[in-house]
Enzyme design. Structure first.
Site: not given
Ligand SMILES: [Zn+2]
Length: 671
Positions: A465, A462
């Site tokens: 991202h 995460e």
């Molecule tokens: Zn992902």
């Protein structure tokens, strides 16, 4: 009084003033914001001046800023901190929003202006980024059917609405089949099940109001049951029920629905001028054509199948040692694979956990971003929507880059899984806008909070991202951060997971919660090896599903999808004891909506790239090679969707990705 969602936010870094917002503010704010957006759209569409990039495309980019605010606040709390009122609001908003956005994409006057600009694109003197935004805007309208007229237009509307209701029925039938079936377990049936499976089975029994523990068709219960139960008869019964979801006959059968959906998708693609639905769907992806997807999947299929065949022999032998003759079946694989895992690399989760403290893993993810990209993180004291949320100001060389928020702990009000979203996306138009990015996870609370190895990977995933959002450096919001092709968006996140596995990172940050000692080498090696276990099976069940999905949408729609599925599997030589990860009657990725239709391959596509991209670091100066890091930021992390994904990758790597790094990473060929 002005609605606090729509007023100007005077908080630090203009983070939403969550403390001042009540649930009663959402509906009036949404209505007002949609009206304002509609007025802006009408003003653009009905402008009497000839279309220019400024009065049409830039005007569209700038429109809807109130709506952005409402939706960012609402979806943040609806996902991470819901309550019955917020759930009700979500049901109310969903049809409103889909009507709102489809009203814009079918606005003929607006499309006329965009099409006019598109026709004159070479004379408009656009920058590369502006040309890209014009192309994407135009393509979005055309793909939604804005260029159709008369009967074709009517037919397109009918198809879309029929597809939406078929998708809903598919989901509801699947839920009904999953809800209705369960299997009672007697005391005797419980032997061999570890505590966490027993707890889950008892909890499921209470929920079903059964006499005692039960097995349900929920993946989180049935998979461990198939892994641990020594009772072959029960495993068979449970597996057969699981495999039959959506194909039980009667009202909840999904087979005819799947056939109708495939037929309508083909018609839709042909109305828009494409040869097949796969051609239509892949046009916007990095892969671009069905042939390229098939080529990639087949390169992975052969080594995966050889590995699975070799594993099947070992498992069959283990089964025979248990006194069972005959072939290994699908309900046997997980059970014998689990036995083998325990024998070959038993990893004691309980001993591992104290080395993976949440706070130290957050530090590790920040430290890697510091070494790679020079980012610095300073804790920020701002009121957010829940006391568990933490915030940091992200800077580089003293310059503000972004605000990063982490909401790490599981709670009843949070949906499951983990995700990253931009509460505010980066843009420079109409004004400079620094991103506010949030990572939401579901880790167990504790003092100190400890993670499993999977949790730690999720944290890095995460955060990858988040870097894609925070390092974004483009002009227009519609192409910023993670606004890229679906088969490209997981590259930064999956790539960042590799830094967790860098031995010096674990050596520095995986320290014991009580003794402060670094993780022992032997444990570290076990962790890394366990990640490769049973990859033949995993890869085969996934790739088979991806190839069936592709076959459904490439060429004419099959009248009988089940026959087509059988044909594809037979051609592949699907191993007898492995089922598809998702068979057609319950393949929700493909049939519940359009998201992953002829797109189920994209997980593998991204994984090929992340393995290849990390190898690019290892081939030169190692995981922290500064030149590679700069190339990664310049060509991938900062560029959003400003260029074609393939061009971005080529600029970073100098060539397209090959599958070797993935096959080595999965242990399917020798490293
Ligand atoms: Zn992902």
């Amino acid at each position: 009084m002005t609605n606090p969602i729509l007023s100007s936010w005077t908080t630090p870094f203009e983070i939403a003033p969550f403390a001042e917002i009540s649930d009663d503010d959402f509906t009036p704010a949404l209505d007002q914001a949609m009206t304002a957006h509609n007025d802006q759209i009408a003003a653009i569409a009905e402008n009497s001046d000839a279309p220019t990039f400024g009065n049409t495309i830039e005007a569209l980019e700038a429109a809807g800023e109130q709506l952005d605010k409402v939706l960012s606040v609402f979806f943040t709390v609806a996902g991470a901190d819901s309550n019955p009122r917020r759930e009700e609001l979500q049901r109310e908003f969903s049809p409103k929003l889909s009507a709102h956005f489809s009203g814009i994409s079918s606005n003929k006057a607006l499309f006329k202006r965009v099409a006019d600009l598109w026709a004159r694109r070479d004379d408009l003197n656009l920058t590369e980024e502006q040309a890209r935004v014009l192309m994407l805007t135009h393509r979005g309208f055309v793909r939604a059917g804005a260029a159709l007229a008369g009967e074709d237009d009517t037919r397109m509307q009918e198809i879309k609405s029929r597809l939406a209701s078929l998708g809903t029925s598919f989901t509801q039938n699947l839920l009904a089949d999953e809800r209705d079936w369960f299997m009672d377990l007697t005391e005797e049936d419980l032997q061999g099940l570890p505590d966490f499976v027993l707890d889950a089975a008892r909890a499921a029994g209470l929920e079903k109001e059964a006499q005692g523990p039960v097995v349900t068709l929920s993946r989180s219960l049935i998979v461990p049951f198939l892994q641990f139960s020594p009772r072959r008869d029960l495993r068979e019964k449970a597996y057969r029920a699981w495999a039959a979801r959506g194909a039980n006959g009667g009202d909840t059968d999904n087979r005819d629905i799947a056939a109708e959906i495939l037929g309508l998708r083909e018609q839709r693609a042909k109305l828009l001028g494409y040869d097949s639905f796969a051609d239509y769907k892949l046009e916007t992806e990095m892969a671009r054509t069905p042939d390229r997807v098939r080529e990639l999947l087949m390169q992975v299929w052969e080594p995966a199948k050889s590995r699975a065949d070799a594993d099947a022999e070992i498992l069959t032998q283990m089964m025979q040692e248990d006194g069972i003759n005959g072939p290994l079946e699908a309900w046997d694989w997980r059970y014998y694979a689990e036995k083998r895992r325990k024998a070959e690399h038993d990893l004691d989760e309980a001993a591992l956990k104290p080395y993976l403290q949440l706070d130290r893993m957050i530090e590790a993810s920040f430290a890697c971003a510091n070494r790679l990209f020079g980012l610095e993180f300073a804790p920020l004291d701002v009121p957010l929507y829940h006391p568990d949320c933490r915030a940091w100001e992200v800077t580089r060389g003293g310059q503000h880059i972004a605000v990063f928020i982490g909401d790490y702990f599981a709670r009843g009000s949070k949906r499951s899984g983990a995700w990253c979203s931009a509460m505010r996306a980066q843009a420079k138009f109409p004004k400079d806008q620094a991103p506010v990015v949030i990572n939401v996870c579901n880790f167990a609370k504790g003092d100190p909070a400890l993670l499993s190895y999977d949790d730690a990977r999720t944290l890095f995933h995460e955060f990858g991202h988040a870097l894609h959002q925070m390092l974004s450096n483009v002009t227009y919001e519609s192409i910023s951060g993670t606004s890229v092709a679906r088969d490209f968006v997981e590259l930064p996140s999956q790539l960042y997971e590799h830094w967790l596995e860098v031995p010096e990172v674990l050596a520095e940050f995986a320290t014991h919660a009580e003794t402060g000692e670094p993780m022992p080498q032997e444990m570290l090696q076990k962790v890394l090896k366990a990640a490769n276990f049973d990859q033949g099976f995993q890869t085969v069940e996934y790739v088979a599903s991806a190839l069936v999905d592709l076959a459904f949408h490439d060429g004419d729609a099959p009248a009988d999808p089940m026959a087509k599925q059988a044909e594809v599997l037979a051609d592949l030589g699907m191993p007898h004891a492995i089922g598809m990860r998702h068979a057609t009657p319950h393949f929700a990725h493909v049939f519940a909506g359009d998201g992953y239709s002829s797109g189920y391959y994209s997980y593998m596509w991204s994984e090929v790239m992340d393995a290849d991209a990390f190898a690019a670091f290892e081939e030169v100066g190692g995981a922290f090679d500064t030149e590679r890091a700069k190339a990664l930021e310049d060509n991938i992390l900062s560029t959003g969707g400003s260029r074609e994904a393939e061009d971005l990758y080529l600029a970073f790597r100098g060539r397209l990705p090959g599958v070797d790094a993935l096959l080595k990473g999965r242990g399917l060929i020798a490293a």
